[in-house]
Design a protein around this motif. Structure first.
Motif: not given
Length: 311
Positions: A70-98
């Motif tokens: 995940v590339l941190r995109e300062p001018e993005g819409r918030g997704g990369s900022a959330y991943v970089h700043e909020e998600l930590r080891e041990g957290d859970k995140v919902r995914v769909r796919g592949p």
């Protein structure tokens, strides 16, 4: 497309370049994850109205782990900022796919071109090409050497990989890769829009396969009102000017899978039974557009007055 959806555990978090965070995801109970092939991506559901697509860049043979970058995109819409700043080891995140709109087709030779975070879907392709005994080379560019992710993983491939940071070598020398392409060679490219546009100008469409992270700029005709018939649900709806087919269908109470709403992820691809789509996506090939058998209902419209969809 896989119908798999689950909460996965962030079991490893590591920076692999300046501004690039790699996450390794696993099932909390150790269950196997769905199989995937090079070029696949997953939807990461970060919160209400915050859903992003990330390419799988690990080993398809590892059924216990999915890895994304995940590339941190300062001018993005918030997704990369959330991943970089909020998600930590041990957290859970919902995914769909592949899901895979960028599949690696069999070929005796490949030319790979990656720009920046576009290296992520290319990484497992290199391993697959190597395992198949194909001839291949990779041209990989980025702003600086420190900003280019996974260069350590690429070291094992020797001189088949050319690392070309822009501050050291200038713009990528596409001619070194795309001039005199031998017969039977396929070209795979992922990266920022200007790079993909430049590659598309130089490479015949039948040889080239690209994946875009942002919608491709394209000329479109004026929006017009049209009718859409949902064959399976028996509904006939009017799609107004300025409203997408997707929003019209959902407003009528018909649930459909969707994700990016920009025509780049392929989630909402729908079979067309009658009518001619006005394709405005960045996923379908020229041949698929010409066939008119499917459309991405989040952005594409109708060349006429009526479409019949398999919904």
């Amino acid at each position: 497309m896989s119908g798999y959806e689950a909460e996965l555990l962030v079991h490893r978090r590591e920076f692999v370049a300046d501004g690039v965070l790699a996450l390794s995801l696993s099932h909390p109970l150790g269950e196997e994850l769905p199989s995937w092939e090079p070029g696949a991506h997953i939807d990461v559901l970060l919160g209400p109205d915050l859903e992003r697509q990330y390419s799988l860049c690990g080993d398809p043979a590892d059924r216990r782990t999915w890895r994304i970058g995940v590339l941190r995109e300062p001018e993005g819409r918030g997704g990369s900022a959330y991943v970089h700043e909020e998600l930590r080891e041990g957290d859970k995140v919902r995914v769909r796919g592949p899901r895979n709109n960028f599949a690696l087709r069999p070929a005796p030779r490949y030319r790979f071109i990656a720009g920046g975070i576009g290296i992520t879907p290319i990484l497992p392709m290199l391993a697959a090409a190597e395992a198949a005994g194909a001839e291949w080379s990779l041209l990989y560019g980025g702003r600086t050497r420190d900003s280019m992710a996974f260069t350590g993983d690429l070291g094992a491939y020797g001189d088949r990989v050319t690392i070309a940071p822009q501050d050291e070598t200038g713009l990528l020398d596409l001619g070194s890769v795309l001039d005199d392409v031998p017969q039977g060679t396929l070209v795979y490219c992922c990266g920022p829009g200007p790079l993909l546009d430049a590659v598309e100008e130089r490479c015949p469409g039948g040889l080239l396969h690209v994946e875009r992270f942002r919608p491709k700029e394209q000329e479109t005709g004026p929006d017009g009102e049209f009718e859409v018939v949902l064959e399976r649900t028996g509904k006939t709806l009017t799609v107004p000017v300025g409203v997408s087919v997707l929003d019209t269908v959902r407003a009528a109470g018909v649930e459909v899978l969707y994700s990016c709403t920009e025509g780049t992820c392929g989630t909402c691809e729908t079979d067309v039974l009658e009518g001619t789509p006005d394709h405005r996506d960045s996923v379908l090939s020229d041949a698929e557009r010409e066939a008119g058998d499917t459309m991405l209902i989040c952005v594409s419209r109708c060349r006429g007055r009526r479409l019949v969809l398999d919904l």
